[in-house]
Design an enzyme around this catalytic site. Structure first.
Site, PDB file in Angstrom:
ATOM      1  N   GLN A  98       0.849  -1.201   0.000  1.00  0.00           N
ATOM      2  CA  GLN A  98       0.000   0.000   0.000  1.00  0.00           C
ATOM      3  C   GLN A  98       0.877   1.240   0.000  1.00  0.00           C
ATOM      4  O   GLN A  98       0.389   2.351  -0.106  1.00  0.00           O
ATOM      5  CB  GLN A  98      -0.864   0.022   1.259  1.00  0.00           C
ATOM      6  N   HIS A 155      -1.495   1.517  -4.400  1.00  0.00           N
ATOM      7  CA  HIS A 155      -1.886   2.929  -4.412  1.00  0.00           C
ATOM      8  C   HIS A 155      -0.938   3.805  -5.222  1.00  0.00           C
ATOM      9  O   HIS A 155      -0.921   5.016  -5.044  1.00  0.00           O
ATOM     10  CB  HIS A 155      -1.988   3.447  -2.960  1.00  0.00           C
ATOM     11  N   CYS A 157      -3.156  14.830 -20.925  1.00  0.00           N
ATOM     12  CA  CYS A 157      -2.467  14.051 -21.968  1.00  0.00           C
ATOM     13  C   CYS A 157      -1.817  12.785 -21.413  1.00  0.00           C
ATOM     14  O   CYS A 157      -1.237  12.005 -22.166  1.00  0.00           O
ATOM     15  CB  CYS A 157      -1.425  14.914 -22.688  1.00  0.00           C
TER      16      CYS A 157
HETATM   17  P1  NAD Z   1      -1.460   2.620   8.808  1.00  0.00           P
HETATM   18  O1  NAD Z   1      -0.734   3.839   9.200  1.00  0.00           O
HETATM   19  O2  NAD Z   1      -2.946   2.654   8.838  1.00  0.00           O
HETATM   20  O3  NAD Z   1      -1.020   1.413   9.761  1.00  0.00           O
HETATM   21  C1  NAD Z   1       0.343   1.144  10.001  1.00  0.00           C
HETATM   22  C2  NAD Z   1       0.436  -0.029  10.958  1.00  0.00           C
HETATM   23  O4  NAD Z   1       1.804  -0.398  11.073  1.00  0.00           O
HETATM   24  C3  NAD Z   1      -0.050   0.302  12.372  1.00  0.00           C
HETATM   25  O5  NAD Z   1      -0.695  -0.820  12.917  1.00  0.00           O
HETATM   26  C4  NAD Z   1       1.269   0.592  13.104  1.00  0.00           C
HETATM   27  O6  NAD Z   1       1.190   0.400  14.499  1.00  0.00           O
HETATM   28  C5  NAD Z   1       2.173  -0.411  12.451  1.00  0.00           C
HETATM   29  N1  NAD Z   1       3.600  -0.055  12.526  1.00  0.00           N
HETATM   30  C6  NAD Z   1       4.168   1.175  12.531  1.00  0.00           C
HETATM   31  N2  NAD Z   1       5.509   1.082  12.540  1.00  0.00           N
HETATM   32  C7  NAD Z   1       5.781  -0.244  12.545  1.00  0.00           C
HETATM   33  C8  NAD Z   1       6.986  -0.982  12.547  1.00  0.00           C
HETATM   34  N3  NAD Z   1       8.176  -0.386  12.551  1.00  0.00           N
HETATM   35  N4  NAD Z   1       6.915  -2.338  12.538  1.00  0.00           N
HETATM   36  C9  NAD Z   1       5.707  -2.966  12.539  1.00  0.00           C
HETATM   37  N5  NAD Z   1       4.531  -2.319  12.545  1.00  0.00           N
HETATM   38  C10 NAD Z   1       4.566  -0.968  12.528  1.00  0.00           C
HETATM   39  O7  NAD Z   1      -0.897   2.188   7.384  1.00  0.00           O
HETATM   40  P2  NAD Z   1      -1.565   1.328   6.199  1.00  0.00           P
HETATM   41  O8  NAD Z   1      -2.316   0.195   6.766  1.00  0.00           O
HETATM   42  O9  NAD Z   1      -0.493   1.087   5.224  1.00  0.00           O
HETATM   43  O10 NAD Z   1      -2.646   2.305   5.553  1.00  0.00           O
HETATM   44  C11 NAD Z   1      -2.273   3.650   5.305  1.00  0.00           C
HETATM   45  C12 NAD Z   1      -2.526   4.187   3.922  1.00  0.00           C
HETATM   46  O11 NAD Z   1      -1.756   5.363   3.772  1.00  0.00           O
HETATM   47  C13 NAD Z   1      -2.117   3.292   2.813  1.00  0.00           C
HETATM   48  O12 NAD Z   1      -3.167   3.281   1.937  1.00  0.00           O
HETATM   49  C14 NAD Z   1      -0.877   3.957   2.165  1.00  0.00           C
HETATM   50  O13 NAD Z   1      -1.117   4.158   0.788  1.00  0.00           O
HETATM   51  C15 NAD Z   1      -0.753   5.303   2.767  1.00  0.00           C
HETATM   52  N6  NAD Z   1       0.585   5.584   3.397  1.00  0.00           N
HETATM   53  C16 NAD Z   1       1.745   5.286   2.750  1.00  0.00           C
HETATM   54  C17 NAD Z   1       2.972   5.515   3.374  1.00  0.00           C
HETATM   55  C18 NAD Z   1       4.256   5.162   2.650  1.00  0.00           C
HETATM   56  O14 NAD Z   1       4.284   5.084   1.440  1.00  0.00           O
HETATM   57  N7  NAD Z   1       5.341   4.915   3.381  1.00  0.00           N
HETATM   58  C19 NAD Z   1       3.025   6.054   4.643  1.00  0.00           C
HETATM   59  C20 NAD Z   1       1.801   6.350   5.287  1.00  0.00           C
HETATM   60  C21 NAD Z   1       0.582   6.107   4.647  1.00  0.00           C
END
Ligand code: NAD
Length: 279
Positions: A101, A119, A130
């Site tokens: 994601q 995403h 375009c």
């Molecule tokens: P989320 O933020 O909803 O959930 C992240 C999960 O990972 C949480 O449960 C958190 O506690 C856990 N977490 C955080 N750090 C961790 C670690 N070091 N080790 C293990 N677990 C850890 O993220 P999601 O479920 O990916 O959904 C968020 C949406 O936002 C996605 O659709 C994504 O496209 C976007 N997003 C992308 C990025 C990126 O590209 N890095 C960052 C933030 C959000």
């Protein structure tokens, strides 16, 4: 924890494993997640919707101004041991691919080859007229050149770096109306980052690729996701319907936690290298 990792290794060993990853995979690279361990969204207020982005020049000024400030730090992020662990699993034949994601491209930078980006990816922007694409770095240079004064006035006004290359700017010091949005070089059309906004559909071919990957898997490993977003939760449900083993590495309990056979709690950057050793 060793016990959970032993169980996870036993679950995944000798199976065609697919990983489904989220923002938690990249927090140890310095990119914040959306929700954190409690599952509550960190940022209050309502996220920018696709219709609001295309429908309002003020919204685009605000989006691109904040993105111009937030981008350099986002672009500097490098893969961490979680990304590298998954890439090594793939190169050693222990993982068939990653559905992510994340929009940061860090799996590919770490060496993962078969990656479906649910995403999209912030490294590119696309013209809504375009369809020509441009590298985000090139757009950054054009935006900075067009907005020199704005940049020098606001360079230090970021109060928080946010998840998607966005930055929270000090509202007292910030006037988005004086920011000039940069358009497509070929046709002058509106540019949009090559990511799926809230309120926008994931392209069908991407959904089909992800679904086919789940159909071809003999086990699913979810890493660092709250599974709060419908598209990723649906993939988990698809895997559960197929009755394949489901493993989790996460800091916090995601949606659908009851479906997992093994739940390894902790930081992905610590646990993935340890899992790899056990496989
Ligand atoms: P989320 O933020 O909803 O959930 C992240 C999960 O990972 C949480 O449960 C958190 O506690 C856990 N977490 C955080 N750090 C961790 C670690 N070091 N080790 C293990 N677990 C850890 O993220 P999601 O479920 O990916 O959904 C968020 C949406 O936002 C996605 O659709 C994504 O496209 C976007 N997003 C992308 C990025 C990126 O590209 N890095 C960052 C933030 C959000």
């Amino acid at each position: 924890m060793n016990q959970a990792l032993d169980q996870l290794a036993a679950l995944l060993r000798h199976r065609r494993v697919v990983a489904l990853t989220g923002a938690g995979c990249s927090t140890e690279s310095g990119i914040p997640d959306y929700r954190g361990a409690t599952g509550e969204r960190r940022r209050k207020g309502h996220p920018l919707q696709y219709a609001e982005f295309v429908g309002s020049s003020e919204n685009r000024q605000r989006y691109w101004a904040r993105s111009m400030i937030g981008w350099p730090r986002f672009a500097r992020a490098r893969p961490n041991p979680a990304h590298r662990g998954l890439a090594q699993m793939e190169s050693r034949g222990k993982l068939t691919g990653v559905i992510t994601q994340n929009v940061d491209g860090l799996h590919q930078r770490a060496g993962s080859r078969r990656v479906v980006e649910l995403h999209g990816n912030l490294e590119y922007v696309q013209c809504l007229s375009c369809e020509q694409t441009e590298a985000r770095d090139a757009l950054q240079a054009r935006m900075e050149a067009t907005n020199r004064q704005w940049l020098s006035a606001h360079r230090d006004s970021a109060t928080t770096e946010l998840a998607d290359g966005d930055a929270e700017l000090d509202p007292e010091r910030c006037d988005y109306r004086s920011f000039t949005v940069v358009d497509c070089q070929s046709c002058g059309g509106l540019l949009k980052p090559s990511v799926t906004f809230f309120g926008e559909n994931i392209p069908r071919e991407i959904r089909e690729q992800a679904s086919a990957m789940i159909d071809g898997a003999q086990a699913l490993l979810v890493v660092g996701s709250s599974l709060a977003v419908g598209s990723s939760y649906r993939l988990l449900r698809q895997a559960a319907r197929r009755q394949i083993p489901l493993g989790l590495i996460n800091n916090g309990q995601p949606r659908g936690v009851e479906l997992f056979d093994v739940n390894a709690q902790g930081l992905a950057g610590h646990l993935l290298p340890e899992l790899l050793e056990r496989l």
